[in-house]
Design a protein around this motif. Structure first.
Motif, PDB file in Angstrom:
ATOM      1  N   PHE A 280       0.962  -0.849  -0.014  1.00  0.00           N
ATOM      2  CA  PHE A 280      -0.060  -0.094   0.129  1.00  0.00           C
ATOM      3  C   PHE A 280       0.834   1.164  -0.036  1.00  0.00           C
ATOM      4  CE2 PHE A 280      -3.485  -2.508   2.613  1.00  0.00           C
ATOM      5  CZ  PHE A 280      -3.675  -3.233   1.370  1.00  0.00           C
ATOM      6  N   GLY A 281       0.998   1.957  -1.091  1.00  0.00           N
ATOM      7  CA  GLY A 281       1.926   3.194  -1.205  1.00  0.00           C
ATOM      8  C   GLY A 281       3.307   3.043  -1.205  1.00  0.00           C
ATOM      9  N   LEU A 282       3.865   1.545  -1.296  1.00  0.00           N
ATOM     10  CA  LEU A 282       5.180   1.139  -1.001  1.00  0.00           C
ATOM     11  C   LEU A 282       5.406  -0.021  -1.744  1.00  0.00           C
ATOM     12  CD1 LEU A 282       5.365   1.822   2.867  1.00  0.00           C
ATOM     13  CD2 LEU A 282       6.757   2.987   1.198  1.00  0.00           C
ATOM     14  N   MET A 283       6.868  -0.200  -2.090  1.00  0.00           N
ATOM     15  CA  MET A 283       6.986  -1.360  -2.821  1.00  0.00           C
ATOM     16  C   MET A 283       7.611  -2.405  -1.623  1.00  0.00           C
ATOM     17  SD  MET A 283       8.238  -0.406  -6.649  1.00  0.00           S
ATOM     18  CE  MET A 283       8.226  -2.024  -7.176  1.00  0.00           C
ATOM     19  N   ILE A 284       7.286  -3.667  -1.974  1.00  0.00           N
ATOM     20  CA  ILE A 284       7.908  -4.558  -0.566  1.00  0.00           C
ATOM     21  C   ILE A 284       8.891  -5.402  -1.524  1.00  0.00           C
ATOM     22  CG2 ILE A 284       7.306  -6.194   0.932  1.00  0.00           C
ATOM     23  CD1 ILE A 284       5.933  -3.170   0.973  1.00  0.00           C
ATOM     24  N   ASN A 285      10.273  -5.692  -1.021  1.00  0.00           N
ATOM     25  CA  ASN A 285      11.228  -6.282  -1.649  1.00  0.00           C
ATOM     26  C   ASN A 285      11.283  -6.206  -3.234  1.00  0.00           C
ATOM     27  OD1 ASN A 285      12.783  -7.168   0.781  1.00  0.00           O
ATOM     28  ND2 ASN A 285      11.015  -8.651   1.212  1.00  0.00           N
ATOM     29  N   GLN A 290      19.150  -5.601  -2.697  1.00  0.00           N
ATOM     30  CA  GLN A 290      20.412  -6.080  -2.351  1.00  0.00           C
ATOM     31  C   GLN A 290      20.333  -7.242  -1.529  1.00  0.00           C
ATOM     32  OE1 GLN A 290      23.149  -3.981  -3.276  1.00  0.00           O
ATOM     33  NE2 GLN A 290      22.250  -1.979  -3.517  1.00  0.00           N
ATOM     34  N   ASN A 291      19.196  -8.121  -1.775  1.00  0.00           N
ATOM     35  CA  ASN A 291      18.829  -9.322  -0.822  1.00  0.00           C
ATOM     36  C   ASN A 291      19.058  -9.005   0.602  1.00  0.00           C
ATOM     37  OD1 ASN A 291      19.280 -10.978  -3.437  1.00  0.00           O
ATOM     38  ND2 ASN A 291      21.524 -10.677  -3.341  1.00  0.00           N
ATOM     39  N   HIS A 292      18.325  -7.962   0.786  1.00  0.00           N
ATOM     40  CA  HIS A 292      17.940  -7.762   2.068  1.00  0.00           C
ATOM     41  C   HIS A 292      16.557  -7.120   2.213  1.00  0.00           C
ATOM     42  CE1 HIS A 292      22.123  -7.503   4.210  1.00  0.00           C
ATOM     43  NE2 HIS A 292      22.386  -7.483   2.877  1.00  0.00           N
ATOM     44  N   GLU A 293      15.773  -7.049   3.219  1.00  0.00           N
ATOM     45  CA  GLU A 293      14.582  -6.751   3.218  1.00  0.00           C
ATOM     46  C   GLU A 293      14.315  -5.438   2.984  1.00  0.00           C
ATOM     47  OE1 GLU A 293      11.534  -8.889   3.713  1.00  0.00           O
ATOM     48  OE2 GLU A 293      13.300 -10.570   3.530  1.00  0.00           O
ATOM     49  N   LEU A 294      13.455  -4.999   2.129  1.00  0.00           N
ATOM     50  CA  LEU A 294      13.480  -3.725   1.766  1.00  0.00           C
ATOM     51  C   LEU A 294      12.026  -3.156   1.717  1.00  0.00           C
ATOM     52  CD1 LEU A 294      14.787  -0.773   0.883  1.00  0.00           C
ATOM     53  CD2 LEU A 294      15.103  -1.808  -1.365  1.00  0.00           C
ATOM     54  N   ILE A 295      11.695  -1.954   2.241  1.00  0.00           N
ATOM     55  CA  ILE A 295      10.359  -1.501   1.816  1.00  0.00           C
ATOM     56  C   ILE A 295      10.693  -0.067   1.446  1.00  0.00           C
ATOM     57  CG2 ILE A 295       8.133  -0.551   2.962  1.00  0.00           C
ATOM     58  CD1 ILE A 295       8.396  -2.717   4.768  1.00  0.00           C
ATOM     59  N   ALA A 296      10.361   0.379  -0.030  1.00  0.00           N
ATOM     60  CA  ALA A 296      10.922   1.676  -0.550  1.00  0.00           C
ATOM     61  C   ALA A 296       9.692   2.350  -1.480  1.00  0.00           C
ATOM     62  CB  ALA A 296      11.940   1.184  -1.408  1.00  0.00           C
ATOM     63  N   HIS A 297      10.086   3.334  -1.883  1.00  0.00           N
ATOM     64  CA  HIS A 297       9.330   3.807  -3.308  1.00  0.00           C
ATOM     65  C   HIS A 297      10.162   5.080  -3.730  1.00  0.00           C
ATOM     66  CE1 HIS A 297       6.030   4.992  -5.784  1.00  0.00           C
ATOM     67  NE2 HIS A 297       5.148   4.032  -5.278  1.00  0.00           N
ATOM     68  N   ALA A 304      11.958  16.694 -10.130  1.00  0.00           N
ATOM     69  CA  ALA A 304      11.806  16.146  -8.836  1.00  0.00           C
ATOM     70  C   ALA A 304      12.010  14.600  -8.691  1.00  0.00           C
ATOM     71  CB  ALA A 304      10.539  16.667  -8.160  1.00  0.00           C
ATOM     72  N   MET A 305      13.210  14.206  -8.486  1.00  0.00           N
ATOM     73  CA  MET A 305      13.599  12.911  -8.406  1.00  0.00           C
ATOM     74  C   MET A 305      13.950  12.620  -6.637  1.00  0.00           C
ATOM     75  SD  MET A 305      13.442  11.731 -11.390  1.00  0.00           S
ATOM     76  CE  MET A 305      14.681  10.417 -11.688  1.00  0.00           C
ATOM     77  N   THR A 306      13.137  11.386  -6.390  1.00  0.00           N
ATOM     78  CA  THR A 306      13.132  11.239  -4.800  1.00  0.00           C
ATOM     79  C   THR A 306      13.340   9.826  -4.664  1.00  0.00           C
ATOM     80  OG1 THR A 306      10.819  11.065  -4.849  1.00  0.00           O
ATOM     81  CG2 THR A 306      11.645  13.153  -4.241  1.00  0.00           C
ATOM     82  N   SER A 307      13.658   9.447  -3.501  1.00  0.00           N
ATOM     83  CA  SER A 307      13.818   8.005  -3.132  1.00  0.00           C
ATOM     84  C   SER A 307      13.745   7.635  -1.554  1.00  0.00           C
ATOM     85  CB  SER A 307      15.314   7.287  -3.459  1.00  0.00           C
ATOM     86  OG  SER A 307      15.405   5.872  -3.461  1.00  0.00           O
ATOM     87  N   PHE A 308      12.980   6.615  -1.214  1.00  0.00           N
ATOM     88  CA  PHE A 308      12.645   6.470   0.071  1.00  0.00           C
ATOM     89  C   PHE A 308      12.985   4.911   0.265  1.00  0.00           C
ATOM     90  CE2 PHE A 308      10.069   5.122   3.438  1.00  0.00           C
ATOM     91  CZ  PHE A 308       9.821   6.109   4.585  1.00  0.00           C
ATOM     92  N   ASN A 309      13.890   4.576   1.263  1.00  0.00           N
ATOM     93  CA  ASN A 309      14.366   3.038   1.289  1.00  0.00           C
ATOM     94  C   ASN A 309      14.498   3.041   2.912  1.00  0.00           C
ATOM     95  OD1 ASN A 309      15.173   2.650  -1.482  1.00  0.00           O
ATOM     96  ND2 ASN A 309      15.854   4.766  -1.039  1.00  0.00           N
ATOM     97  N   LYS A 310      13.780   1.751   3.240  1.00  0.00           N
ATOM     98  CA  LYS A 310      13.912   1.332   4.532  1.00  0.00           C
ATOM     99  C   LYS A 310      14.441  -0.067   4.596  1.00  0.00           C
ATOM    100  CE  LYS A 310      13.508   1.119   9.136  1.00  0.00           C
ATOM    101  NZ  LYS A 310      13.935   2.304  10.257  1.00  0.00           N
ATOM    102  N   PHE A 311      15.691  -0.617   4.942  1.00  0.00           N
ATOM    103  CA  PHE A 311      15.980  -2.142   4.893  1.00  0.00           C
ATOM    104  C   PHE A 311      15.709  -2.287   6.452  1.00  0.00           C
ATOM    105  CE2 PHE A 311      18.466  -0.239   1.638  1.00  0.00           C
ATOM    106  CZ  PHE A 311      18.383  -1.423   0.595  1.00  0.00           C
TER     107      PHE A 311
END
Length: 433
Positions: A280-285, A290-297, A304-311
């Motif tokens: 929901f509003g994010l991409m899951i893995n 990088q073969n690590h659990e990632l939630i991002a968008h 405007a170029m943006t990146s939001f990443n939570k491992f």
């Protein structure tokens, strides 16, 4: 035991310091070589590895970006809309199974489209309606909705996946209908204020926002100003502005607490529902995890170029905001690789040289999912639109793609694999034919 503990702390601190140095060197090169303009924040276990501003917020007045410069988030905005919907679900004011016709009774096939389908891009709605919000046409909400209703669906709702800004625009309007508040007011009180994001808001065409970066994009090799955008109805999928520090606070509120959502809602939001990895509003893995659990968008719209990443398992947070079309998503990929101790080549200036085209015969072929082609004494990557330019006999680059290709030979001089470097991160691909 005490000695070994002290030694371990010393080694860990040394490795931490080395990572900080490498991250900063990588970003300094992105700024000096690739002209990155924006801000970057990288944290691990809530310790700052890199927090720095680069480039220019206003090219006409030569105002530099600072760490508290505010940037348009583009599609990184979608997660805020998703959280607002989930809050209303927690209050039992809406359901994931609600049909679109509940809120837009005349929407064609709206009785087949659910809230969940719009959140996960499975509704069949078309990508965009930018022909409206890129004009100065004065329209009210109903007129925009009626216009969107005229766009035929791409497929039967729920049968496929197609990324859609329209779905998130409609979700924003549904938030207004349910809450009896404007989208702006709802998000401020229930999201931004709760997360203490006091440098975050929603763009409009009238307000003066201090420290808001102007946005520029490339056209025919030259930076120009972004076009007029009607922010009155470019919301839900876009429209939010913020700083890297506020996005860190958002990351803490969303992932590490129940300030915004309870654990049940977060589990639903952070689940992948289709082969394109949409939650929901994010991409899951996503594939770049990088073969690590990632939630991002990521986001991108007219510079405007943006990146939001939570491992999530590693407690690593990376966010990059740019105002001059710098590829934040690729840069984030490179920064993550550095943190995970992968070899990363720093950006450098590529200089094309002349080599013997006869060498290209050795390079043509398939390398797993990459095809190298030759035509008219030129070498191409995957298709005839993407030329490979030589910088040595074995190494080539792709203009403005942050990508290099290096051909590796065995002891007999036969090409057996290539190294594809994207944003400096190496991927080895064996020759298959």
């Amino acid at each position: 035991m005490k000695y070994y503990t002290i030694l371990l702390i010393f080694i860990t601190s040394l490795a931490f310091a080395q990572q900080e140095t490498t991250l900063e060197s990588y970003m300094d090169a992105q700024a000096s070589i690739n002209h990155f303009s924006g801000t970057v924040l990288v944290t691990k276990n809530d310790s700052i590895l890199l927090k720095k501003a680069y480039g220019t917020a206003d090219y006409e007045w030569k105002v530099p970006n600072t760490i508290d410069t505010k940037f348009s988030l583009a599609s990184v905005s979608k997660q805020f809309t998703a959280v607002a919907i989930m809050q209303l679900i927690e209050k039992e004011k809406v359901s994931l199974d609600d049909k679109l016709t509940k809120y837009y009774p005349n929407f064609p096939k709206g009785d087949q489209i659910t809230i969940k389908m719009m959140l996960t891009h499975n509704a069949g709605l078309q990508m965009d309606y930018d022909e409206l919000y890129l004009t100065k046409t004065s329209l009210d909400k109903d007129s925009v909705a009626n216009y969107i209703m005229q766009k035929p669906l791409l497929f039967k709702p729920g049968s496929n996946t197609a990324y859609s800004n329209i779905g998130y625009y409609l979700l924003a309007r549904i938030i207004e209908k349910i809450s009896n508040q404007s989208y702006v007011a709802y998000l401020k009180v229930n999201l931004f204020d709760k997360a203490k994001m006091y440098n975050t808001g929603i763009s409009n065409n009238d307000s003066i926002v201090p420290k808001y970066a102007k946005t520029y994009y490339q056209k025919e090799g030259t930076l120009i100003k972004k076009p007029y955008i009607n922010w009155n109805f470019n919301i839900g999928h876009d429209g939010i502005y913020s700083t890297v520090e506020d996005l860190y606070l958002w990351n803490k509120a969303l992932f590490d607490s129940t300030i915004l959502l309870n654990e049940t809602s977060k589990k639903k939001m952070f689940t992948s529902y289709n082969d394109q990895k949409f939650g929901f509003g994010l991409m899951i893995n996503p594939f770049y995890n990088q073969n690590h659990e990632l939630i991002a968008h990521d986001g991108g719209f007219y510079g405007a170029m943006t990146s939001f990443n939570k491992f999530t398992n590693d407690n690593i947070f990376i966010t990059i905001l740019s105002n001059n079309q710098s590829p934040s998503y690729l840069i984030a990929y490179g920064l993550a690789a550095i943190i995970f101790n992968k070899p990363v080549e720093l950006p450098y200036k590529h200089l094309q040289i002349k080599i013997n085209p006869a060498l290209y015969n050795e390079y043509v072929g398939s390398y797993e999912n990459v095809t190298i082609l030759k035509r008219n004494k030129k070498l191409y990557y995957s298709n005839y639109d993407t030329e490979l330019l030589p910088e040595s006999d074995v190494k080539f680059f792709i203009t403005k793609k942050n990508k290099t290709i290096e051909f590796i030979k065995n002891k007999k001089g036969k090409v057996t694999k290539i190294i594809v470097r994207k944003a400096g991160v190496a991927e080895i691909k064996k020759k298959t034919s």
